[in-house]
Write an enzyme that holds these catalytic residues in place. Structure first.
Site, PDB file in Angstrom:
ATOM      1  N   GLY A 181       6.540  -6.383  -0.157  1.00 52.26           N
ATOM      2  CA  GLY A 181       5.795  -6.313   1.096  1.00 52.26           C
ATOM      3  C   GLY A 181       6.671  -6.718   2.258  1.00 52.26           C
ATOM      4  O   GLY A 181       7.901  -6.599   2.199  1.00 52.26           O
ATOM      5  N   SER A 182       6.021  -7.236   3.292  1.00 52.28           N
ATOM      6  CA  SER A 182       6.746  -7.545   4.524  1.00 52.28           C
ATOM      7  C   SER A 182       7.598  -8.808   4.377  1.00 52.28           C
ATOM      8  O   SER A 182       7.306  -9.683   3.556  1.00 52.28           O
ATOM      9  CB  SER A 182       5.743  -7.744   5.660  1.00 52.28           C
ATOM     10  N   GLU A 197      11.709  -2.280  11.113  1.00 55.61           N
ATOM     11  CA  GLU A 197      11.201  -1.087  10.421  1.00 55.61           C
ATOM     12  C   GLU A 197      10.172  -0.396  11.307  1.00 55.61           C
ATOM     13  O   GLU A 197       9.257  -1.041  11.810  1.00 55.61           O
ATOM     14  CB  GLU A 197      10.476  -1.516   9.146  1.00 55.61           C
ATOM     15  N   CYS A 207      10.214   1.473   2.483  1.00 56.03           N
ATOM     16  CA  CYS A 207      11.158   0.430   2.906  1.00 56.03           C
ATOM     17  C   CYS A 207      12.597   0.937   2.821  1.00 56.03           C
ATOM     18  O   CYS A 207      13.510   0.263   3.261  1.00 56.03           O
ATOM     19  CB  CYS A 207      10.964  -0.833   2.089  1.00 56.03           C
ATOM     20  N   TRP A 236       0.800  -1.222   0.000  1.00 50.90           N
ATOM     21  CA  TRP A 236       0.000   0.000   0.000  1.00 50.90           C
ATOM     22  C   TRP A 236       0.833   1.273   0.000  1.00 50.90           C
ATOM     23  O   TRP A 236       0.293   2.354  -0.193  1.00 50.90           O
ATOM     24  CB  TRP A 236      -0.941   0.012   1.216  1.00 50.90           C
ATOM     25  N   ASN A 237       2.153   1.186   0.245  1.00 54.70           N
ATOM     26  CA  ASN A 237       2.877   2.456   0.445  1.00 54.70           C
ATOM     27  C   ASN A 237       3.194   3.191  -0.864  1.00 54.70           C
ATOM     28  O   ASN A 237       3.326   4.408  -0.868  1.00 54.70           O
ATOM     29  CB  ASN A 237       4.127   2.268   1.319  1.00 54.70           C
ATOM     30  N   LYS A 290      -2.455  -8.722  -7.561  1.00 53.92           N
ATOM     31  CA  LYS A 290      -3.315  -8.396  -6.423  1.00 53.92           C
ATOM     32  C   LYS A 290      -2.747  -7.181  -5.691  1.00 53.92           C
ATOM     33  O   LYS A 290      -1.678  -7.259  -5.100  1.00 53.92           O
ATOM     34  CB  LYS A 290      -3.394  -9.565  -5.440  1.00 53.92           C
ATOM     35  N   PRO A 291      -3.453  -6.049  -5.730  1.00 52.04           N
ATOM     36  CA  PRO A 291      -2.963  -4.888  -4.984  1.00 52.04           C
ATOM     37  C   PRO A 291      -3.297  -5.027  -3.498  1.00 52.04           C
ATOM     38  O   PRO A 291      -4.135  -5.851  -3.116  1.00 52.04           O
ATOM     39  CB  PRO A 291      -3.746  -3.726  -5.602  1.00 52.04           C
ATOM     40  N   ALA A 292      -2.654  -4.218  -2.679  1.00 46.08           N
ATOM     41  CA  ALA A 292      -2.922  -4.242  -1.235  1.00 46.08           C
ATOM     42  C   ALA A 292      -4.372  -3.851  -0.970  1.00 46.08           C
ATOM     43  O   ALA A 292      -4.945  -3.018  -1.681  1.00 46.08           O
ATOM     44  CB  ALA A 292      -1.983  -3.280  -0.526  1.00 46.08           C
ATOM     45  N   LEU A 350      11.557  -6.890  -0.072  1.00 44.37           N
ATOM     46  CA  LEU A 350      11.024  -6.972   1.284  1.00 44.37           C
ATOM     47  C   LEU A 350      11.484  -5.779   2.120  1.00 44.37           C
ATOM     48  O   LEU A 350      11.874  -4.751   1.580  1.00 44.37           O
ATOM     49  CB  LEU A 350      11.440  -8.314   1.900  1.00 44.37           C
TER      50      LEU A 350
HETATM   51  P1  ADP Z   1       2.424  -4.640   5.048  1.00 41.11           P
HETATM   52  O1  ADP Z   1       2.802  -5.113   6.405  1.00 41.11           O
HETATM   53  O2  ADP Z   1       3.268  -3.572   4.499  1.00 41.11           O
HETATM   54  O3  ADP Z   1       0.951  -4.395   4.854  1.00 41.11           O
HETATM   55  P2  ADP Z   1       2.168  -7.222   3.838  1.00 41.11           P
HETATM   56  O4  ADP Z   1       3.298  -8.107   3.494  1.00 41.11           O
HETATM   57  O5  ADP Z   1       1.244  -7.657   4.917  1.00 41.11           O
HETATM   58  O6  ADP Z   1       2.822  -5.815   4.098  1.00 41.11           O
HETATM   59  O7  ADP Z   1       1.278  -6.933   2.545  1.00 41.11           O
HETATM   60  C1  ADP Z   1       1.804  -6.773   1.256  1.00 41.11           C
HETATM   61  C2  ADP Z   1       0.876  -7.452   0.282  1.00 41.11           C
HETATM   62  O8  ADP Z   1       0.815  -8.844   0.597  1.00 41.11           O
HETATM   63  C3  ADP Z   1      -0.573  -6.962   0.332  1.00 41.11           C
HETATM   64  O9  ADP Z   1      -1.093  -6.966  -0.973  1.00 41.11           O
HETATM   65  C4  ADP Z   1      -1.248  -8.016   1.181  1.00 41.11           C
HETATM   66  O10 ADP Z   1      -2.636  -8.148   0.945  1.00 41.11           O
HETATM   67  C5  ADP Z   1      -0.534  -9.264   0.711  1.00 41.11           C
HETATM   68  N1  ADP Z   1      -0.591 -10.409   1.631  1.00 41.11           N
HETATM   69  C6  ADP Z   1      -0.652 -10.417   2.970  1.00 41.11           C
HETATM   70  N2  ADP Z   1      -0.670 -11.686   3.438  1.00 41.11           N
HETATM   71  C7  ADP Z   1      -0.612 -12.516   2.352  1.00 41.11           C
HETATM   72  C8  ADP Z   1      -0.579 -13.932   2.157  1.00 41.11           C
HETATM   73  N3  ADP Z   1      -0.597 -14.788   3.183  1.00 41.11           N
HETATM   74  N4  ADP Z   1      -0.517 -14.384   0.888  1.00 41.11           N
HETATM   75  C9  ADP Z   1      -0.483 -13.545  -0.156  1.00 41.11           C
HETATM   76  N5  ADP Z   1      -0.505 -12.214  -0.041  1.00 41.11           N
HETATM   77  C10 ADP Z   1      -0.562 -11.689   1.189  1.00 41.11           C
END
Ligand code: ADP
Length: 495
Positions: A243-244, A396, A299, A163-164, A187-189, A266
């Site tokens: 993402g994370s 972070e 990040c 989302w950032n 798939k977007p956030a 990441l």
């Molecule tokens: P943040 O902590 O920055 O929100 P995330 O890693 O949780 O980062 O999210 C980044 C992306 O990963 C988002 O699009 C989120 O919906 C997706 N996401 C979160 N959990 C899962 C999962 N188990 N499998 C696939 N995508 C995921």
């Protein structure tokens, strides 16, 4: 078009989409369920979009598969021309896209404008770069044989974005993939699907064939099922994720079963080192930009700020003064330099990091608490003498919080900077050429900002080492992540 907030005044209202884009068709979830996308500045819903799951993702993957051969076989110049049209449309509708981005993400409009330009730039860059994917011929060690090396798109790819940077992370994956001839399901956030859907609307307008790029939306609870389909479906040959670390590792494990190719961008925990010979004005400006941009939710934001003993007091005083001038407010207001955090969870994490740093002996020089505006606003914060043991020094923070630490020699600064499992970005300021070379060679990071706090540009390779990820996005190197190398052994040539 179910618009929840009448204040979303786009010049082109059709860029606000409340359906996902699958196989070239605007689609609801199979069971009709939706979730709210909210404006972090107000907590108000902006729109409701479909809560999709594995079945819809599977259909998008099958459509990407059906579209793949024809897309792959188009000349690179044609694919580039199409991407260029999407880029031009993004620039033409830049104000609308920036407003949408600010409404769903919170960052100041000027930053959203810059992000749209950055996002659009990937479409141009990769379209051009894909025209230059060359193969090789290798002299054969045996007579009557020839060796050729050719390059091919990987195939159907998945993308999962955060989302950032709701716009730039979409094109940073989709542009190279599509440019080289892959098709993609993205798939977007859940916090920021509207920017991705707006890009899909422009792609459709530009004439992108159905199925080449699908956008599947889902809420946080749907993400694991969508992610499972993208990793378990054998049609998908590659997954690109930003993402994370936690989710990146889950996805990498899931991809292991089919030895599926992954690119992972990441988390980081960027050190920002100011040596005693630095140009202090430049270092102060670089830190303010790198620390407070996007309210510290990047990040590559400075998370551990290491200042040499000799200049420490002056630097801290001047930086605290500068941070005190920042204006906290909604991204839609032109005066605002720091917008709200993305959600309540983000606010809670920042509060926890500040409290923990203080428990470990840091002194609070500025801010330190939720901003008086309420909601998810957090006051720009400066903490002095942050311990390397504090959570802020290890994870972070993702907020407008600057934690300063002192050091007294170069080796100590390097040791401390490298003392992390992460390796995305690092920054340092020095005018000593010998030191610049020495320190650059020893820092274990994928990206080094040397006498600058600004490093993101589409022509350079972005990515991390150690636990910060695999692969590079942007630049000529970013193409490699979406192509396969094939070797053709030709026999029976006769001489
Ligand atoms: P943040 O902590 O920055 O929100 P995330 O890693 O949780 O980062 O999210 C980044 C992306 O990963 C988002 O699009 C989120 O919906 C997706 N996401 C979160 N959990 C899962 C999962 N188990 N499998 C696939 N995508 C995921």
């Amino acid at each position: 078009m179910a618009l929840d907030t009448p204040t979303v005044a786009l010049a082109d209202a059709s860029l606000l989409r409340d359906q996902a884009f699958i196989a070239g068709t605007w689609s609801d979830a199979d069971d009709g369920r939706t979730f709210a996308v909210t404006n972090p500045a107000t907590g108000e819903p902006i729109a409701h979009v479909p809560r999709m799951s594995s079945a819809e993702t599977r259909r998008a993957i099958e459509a990407a598969d059906a579209a793949f051969i024809a897309w792959r076989d188009r000349p690179a110049a044609e694919r580039a021309a199409l991407l260029r049209r999407i880029r031009d449309l993004m620039i033409e509708h830049r104000d609308d896209l920036a407003l949408l981005l600010t409404l769903e993400q919170g960052k100041p409009l000027a930053e959203s404008q810059a992000e749209i330009a950055y996002a659009a730039a990937f479409l141009e860059w990769f379209g051009e770069e894909a025209k230059r994917i060359y193969g090789d011929t290798i002299p054969s060690p045996q007579p009557g044989r020839r060796i050729l090396v050719t390059k091919h798109p990987i195939g159907v790819c998945g993308g999962i974005t955060p989302w950032n940077f709701p716009s730039a992370m979409v094109t940073r994956k989709a542009a190279p993939a599509l440019a080289v001839g892959c098709t993609m399901v993205l798939k977007p956030a859940e916090q920021t699907p509207l920017s991705a859907l707006a890009i899909a609307a422009l792609a459709e307008r530009a004439g992108l064939p159905p199925g080449v790029l699908s956008i599947v939306t889902g809420d946080a609870d749907d993400a694991p099922a969508i992610g499972r389909e993208l990793t378990d479906n054998p049609i998908v040959r590659k997954l690109g994720f930003t993402g994370s670390n936690e989710v990146g590792k889950i996805l990498m494990r899931q991809c292991a079963d089919q030895v599926k190719n992954v690119s992972l961008e990441l988390g980081g925990n960027a050190p920002f080192i100011v040596f005693e010979d630095a140009d202090l004005d430049e270092a102060l400006a670089g830190l303010a930009l790198c620390k407070f941009r996007n309210s510290g939710q990047t990040c590559i934001t400075a998370n551990r700020i290491l200042i040499h003993d000799k200049i420490y007091d002056e630097f801290v005083e001047r930086f605290t003064h500068a941070a005190g001038q920042l204006i906290v407010g909604p991204g839609t207001s032109p005066e605002s330099s720091v917008g709200p955090l993305i959600d309540a969870q983000a606010l809670e994490k920042v509060q926890r990091h500040v409290a923990d740093a203080r428990d470990h002996g840091a002194h609070l020089l500025l801010g330190g608490e939720a901003h008086e505006r309420g909601g998810t606003y957090f006051a720009p914060t400066v903490l002095n003498e942050v311990s390397p043991e504090a959570a802020m020094s290890r994870e972070e923070t993702f907020g407008p919080v600057a934690g300063l630490q002192r050091f007294s020699d170069e080796d100590e600064a390097i040791r401390s900077a490298n003392d992390t499992p992460y390796g995305l970005a690092a920054y340092f300021y020095s005018r000593d050429i010998g030191r610049v070379v020495r320190v650059s060679e020893q820092l274990e990071y994928g990206i080094l900002g040397i006498n600058t706090g600004f490093i993101s540009v589409e022509v350079a390779p972005f990515g991390g080492v150690k636990e910060s990820g695999i692969g590079r996005e942007g630049s000529k190197y970013g193409v490699d992540d979406w192509i396969e190398t094939r070797y053709l052994a030709l026999g029976g040539i006769g001489r």
